[in-house]
Design a protein around this motif. Structure first.
Motif, mmCIF file in Angstrom:
data_model
loop_
_atom_site.group_PDB
_atom_site.id
_atom_site.type_symbol
_atom_site.label_atom_id
_atom_site.label_comp_id
_atom_site.label_asym_id
_atom_site.label_seq_id
_atom_site.Cartn_x
_atom_site.Cartn_y
_atom_site.Cartn_z
ATOM 1 N N PHE A 93 0.823 -1.213 0.000
ATOM 2 C CA PHE A 93 0.000 0.000 0.000
ATOM 3 C C PHE A 93 0.859 1.267 0.000
ATOM 4 N N ALA A 94 2.030 1.211 0.632
ATOM 5 C CA ALA A 94 2.916 2.375 0.589
ATOM 6 C C ALA A 94 3.367 2.641 -0.848
ATOM 7 N N ALA A 95 3.679 1.568 -1.586
ATOM 8 C CA ALA A 95 4.065 1.737 -2.987
ATOM 9 C C ALA A 95 2.885 2.240 -3.818
ATOM 10 N N LEU A 96 1.685 1.740 -3.548
ATOM 11 C CA LEU A 96 0.498 2.223 -4.250
ATOM 12 C C LEU A 96 0.280 3.712 -4.000
ATOM 13 N N ALA A 97 0.508 4.126 -2.749
ATOM 14 C CA ALA A 97 0.348 5.541 -2.429
ATOM 15 C C ALA A 97 1.338 6.385 -3.216
ATOM 16 N N ASP A 98 2.601 5.939 -3.315
ATOM 17 C CA ASP A 98 3.599 6.659 -4.113
ATOM 18 C C ASP A 98 3.140 6.777 -5.564
ATOM 19 N N GLY A 99 2.628 5.670 -6.097
ATOM 20 C CA GLY A 99 2.166 5.694 -7.475
ATOM 21 C C GLY A 99 1.005 6.644 -7.681
ATOM 22 N N ALA A 100 0.038 6.628 -6.755
ATOM 23 C CA ALA A 100 -1.123 7.510 -6.874
ATOM 24 C C ALA A 100 -0.736 8.975 -6.724
ATOM 25 N N LEU A 101 0.363 9.235 -5.983
ATOM 26 C CA LEU A 101 0.839 10.616 -5.808
ATOM 27 C C LEU A 101 1.728 11.057 -6.968
#
Length: 866
Positions: free
Chosen positions: A785-793
């Motif tokens: 989820f941390a990587a997903l957050a980076d991608g979404a940002l």
């Protein structure tokens, strides 16, 4: 759900706003409902000559208590929430028109009156409503509940019941002016026979429909029970609020979001009763049992639940009991349940019968019949209300009764149930008796403390276990208490404290038996295994755990296996103890493999054990089944994982699976479902656990964390944040800390989906600061989820991060996560991973994640959201 009226009763409102004669259409109805409402008036307005025998004696104390119960039911929150299904059922029944209706049955405080008024507000403004309210006082007078209508009749027709009935029917028809009529009856059990007859006749003649509420339908007038048996009236039982409805009410009462753990605790404290929930919110807020953490109300786990207004309201129902009855009820409450023979030692059987008839006691028909308090809220209120001296007095009386009962059992040729020196131990569970003794000012013997702690741990209550063990200063120096102490700390994910206790014992503890030696090795292995994942980082002072010590935890397991074989061969331990130790060693190795993400190894180790486990205890089968399910799901065998998960779920439904075994196994399966994309199965299992009350156990996968992750995996950011933000706040207060990185990272991803970069950054920082340890699946979920957050940002490093995660997953054999990482890498622009995706997906079984199935439809499908 439940609603507080602006004034004590609707009758009071009507008295202050008199309607024009005839209740004509030109009369202004209440603005909020658009209804024309008649209500009963004070009995003093009854004409003394209207009905023979109108004068009555002063109300009895029982009648006054009934009035108090009625007033309690009138109390309600200042808002209406929940009860949607019940409301719809009532509306559908009333839509049938005159001659139909509903009987609403519920305990005091369940919101019957409020629900009636809520339903009335939903009716057409053309409906003519006659509101009738019974009371213990008016019930002593013929037509007492209808005196406000009798006063409008001519005196010459008020001398005979038949003439009165005709006159009332004509009067209502005239005032309704061809509008549909609805009789809204409150406190129906307190209606006098003449009023009940008149109302029922109006229903039978199809003059009016009926909506009536009862606290106790067994006391209903025969006219109403007859209409129900004939199918003219439908019965609707008002059950306690469920957790979702409770959350809605509690959030409204406290004025903000409330953590699921706090909601579950309040729900249990008040039994889902809306009136008691409202009182409980005030008690919890004033006592500090709930407090603000940011914008969220969270439960303070170390602050005891107050007795307060809830206990006062509930205990009022015991007014009128004799001294002997009250002593028995209090003793049963403190005991949890008692053998009927012990209860009858100092109590006449007739007293027990009376308490059964009043709904206070229930008899459990077992081989040895036992009695308990029927209502858990009442039992809790009784326990909270007793002081130290009263608890001590009741305990001594119970000991006398238990000793006499044990003597009679021995004389009859049977063996007593317990060899403990305390006579009460033969009739009360160890953990309950320990609480009683401590709350009475007594101390626990070493054996009693260990037995009580073991009982509490096996019931999934480590807080109580710690209380029992902390009552003795030598708990950390003796193997028996130490093992239970560490077990409780591990259940609470307090790994650092557990390791400190073990270290203290190793430095100055007393000698252990051969059996305890092996158990200590297994216990130390479990603690150091978690330390090796990083779960103890920040929880220990520098130097407390020498470098490399944690990584050698596997050696402790090998020592335990070798020592068990030696002791068994020498006959130093029994065959039963050998079997128990072998069982524990299998579970320890499976847990260790799972914690470190060794899924290929675990699958190979557990598959033959699971195939041969048919004759083993269900706890063992559930645990190894869930670990094997995890191993299969994380690798490339999702089809087998889903089939095995169904088998484990069937076992979980069995009653003889321990609380801790059940909770850890369900958590493991839910995480597997989420990781492989089986969101429907995850949603179903979560709903089952919530329906069974399991959400109250922790802030973990059963409650908001699990529900929030499900929404996050589905891409529903708003719903996910509604769960995850309160969950993170609660985890920071009460733990387990190991869940914070996962919950916070998922929240960060959802904030990023909503383009809230500040919220995403704040939760990413919170996730990063928390201890990065615990089971591999939890740690891997947090990184995902941390990587997903980076991608979404829009981070330029997002693709590289997913590629690194995929490489790490491949080395561990976690091919499900590898595929997921590669797909997300493609989504953020790394088209070079397409060929690798096809290679990994080719090895996934058919019932693989939805995103894996899309790989078979080409690159365009792969770049869409999973």
């Amino acid at each position: 759900m439940f609603l507080l009226l602006a004034s004590p009763t609707l009758a009071a409102d009507i008295e202050h706003e008199p309607l024009p004669a005839g209740n004509q259409r030109r009369a202004e109805p209440p603005a909020e409902s658009g209804l024309t409402v008649h209500n009963s008036i004070h009995p003093s307005r009854v004409r003394s000559s209207a009905v023979p025998g109108a004068a009555g004696a002063a109300p009895s104390s029982q009648a006054l208590r009934q009035d108090e119960a009625a007033r309690e039911d009138q109390s309600a929150p200042s808002r209406f929430v929940g009860r949607r299904a019940v409301t719809q059922t009532i509306q559908e029944r009333l839509a049938s028109g005159g001659g139909a209706g509903c009987i609403l049955v519920g305990e005091p405080g369940s919101g019957k009156t409020t629900l009636i008024h809520h339903v009335l507000r939903q009716l057409s403004s053309d409906t003519y409503v006659v509101h009738v309210r019974g009371s213990a006082f008016s019930g002593r007078t013929p037509f007492g509940a209808l005196t406000f209508l009798l006063s409008e009749l001519e005196s010459d027709i008020s001398s005979h019941p038949v003439l009165i009935l005709r006159g009332l029917t004509r009067l209502i028809r005239e005032r309704a002016e061809d509008r549909p009529v609805l009789l809204a009856v409150d406190n129906g059990e307190d209606l006098d026979d003449f009023s009940a007859m008149a109302l029922s006749q109006m229903v039978l003649s199809r003059t009016a429909g009926l909506l009536a509420c009862f606290r106790d339908f067994s006391r209903a007038p025969a006219e109403f029970t007859g209409l129900w048996r004939e199918g003219i009236l439908s019965r609707v039982d008002l059950e306690p609020l469920d957790l979702a409805e409770t959350a809605e009410l509690v959030s409204a009462e406290l004025g903000g979001p409330v953590s699921g753990v706090a909601v579950a605790d309040l729900h249990r404290h008040a039994g889902g009763n809306p009136h008691l929930l409202t009182l409980g919110c005030r008690d919890y807020r004033e006592s500090g049992r709930v407090s603000h953490s940011g914008q969220v109300w969270v439960l303070e786990p170390h602050q005891p639940a107050p007795a307060g207004r809830v206990a006062e309201a509930v205990l009022g129902r015991l007014d009128g009991l004799t001294g002997r009855q009250l002593t028995l009820v209090r003793t049963v409450a403190l005991s949890g349940s008692l053998p009927l023979g012990v209860a009858l030692h100092d109590t006449d059987p007739g007293e027990v019968d009376i308490l059964q008839e009043q709904g206070i006691l229930a008899v459990e028909r077992q081989s040895v019949p036992r009695i308990r308090i029927r209502n858990e809220v009442l039992a809790s209120a009784l326990c909270l209300s007793l002081d130290v001296s009263e608890r001590g007095r009741l305990l001594e009386e119970l000991r006398s009764a238990a000793a006499a009962h044990s003597l009679s059992v021995s004389e009859a040729g049977a063996s007593p149930e317990s060899g403990d020196a305390d006579p009460a131990s033969s009739v009360v569970e160890p953990s309950r008796l320990a609480v009683w003794r401590l709350d009475s000012g007594e101390s626990l013997t070493p054996d009693a403390a260990v037995a009580a702690a073991r009982d509490a741990n096996s019931s999934g209550d480590p807080e109580r276990a710690l209380r029992f063990l902390s009552s003795r200063e030598d708990s950390a120096r003796t193997p028996g208490p130490l093992l239970e102490l560490v077990s409780a700390r591990m259940m609470r994910a307090e790994y650092g404290v557990a390791l400190a206790a073990l270290s203290s014992y190793r430095s100055r503890g007393k000698g252990a038996t051969p059996l305890e030696e092996v158990r200590l090795l297994l216990t130390e292995n479990r603690v150091l295994c978690m330390a090796a994942t990083g779960a103890l980082s920040g929880a220990l002072p520098a130097g407390a755990l020498p470098a490399g010590t944690a990584k050698k935890h596997g050696e402790l397991l090998r020592q335990a296996e070798q020592r068990t074989a030696e002791l068994s061969e020498a006959g130093s331990i029994s065959r039963a103890d050998t079997a128990a130790l072998n069982r524990d060693m299998v579970l320890a190795r499976a847990e260790c493999n799972s914690n470190h993400g060794r899924f290929l190894e675990n699958a190979a180790y557990l598959a033959p054990l699971q195939a041969a486990a048919t004759g083993r205890d269900k706890g063992f089968r559930v645990l190894i089944g869930s670990w094997l399910c995890e191993a299969l799901g994380m690798t490339d065998r999702q089809d087998e994982a889903l089939e095995l998960a169904q088998d484990v779920e069937r076992l979980l439904a069995e009653p003889d699976v321990g609380v801790d075994d059940r909770s850890t196994s369900v958590t493991r399966i839910i995480l597997v479902y989420l990781a492989i994309g089986a969101l429907h199965d995850a949603r179903r299992l979560l709903a089952q656990q919530r329906a069974q009350g399991q959400a109250a156990l922790s802030a973990g996968m059963f409650g908001e964390v699990g529900q929030g992750l499900l929404h996050a995996y589905s891409g529903d950011a708003e719903s996910a944040l509604g769960c995850l933000v309160p969950a993170v706040a609660q985890l920071r207060v009460g733990g387990p800390e190991s869940m914070i990185p996962l919950a916070a990272a998922a929240a960060a991803y959802c904030f990023a989906l909503q383009k809230d970069s500040a919220g995403a950054d704040a939760y990413l920082q919170l996730s990063g600061k928390a201890s990065d340890g615990g089971p591999w699946t939890v740690r891997r979920g947090a990184r995902h989820f941390a990587a997903l957050a980076d991608g979404a940002l829009g981070s330029a490093q997002a693709a590289r991060r997913f590629i690194e995660l995929a490489a790490h997953d491949h080395r561990r054999g976690a091919y499900s996560y590898e595929l997921l990482s590669l797909l997300h890498a493609v989504r953020v622009g790394d088209v070079e991973s397409l060929d690798r995706i096809l290679t990994v997906a080719a090895h996934q079984q058919e019932r693989s994640p939805g995103c894996a199935r899309r790989t078979r439809r080409g690159p365009a499908a792969m770049t869409r959201s999973c």
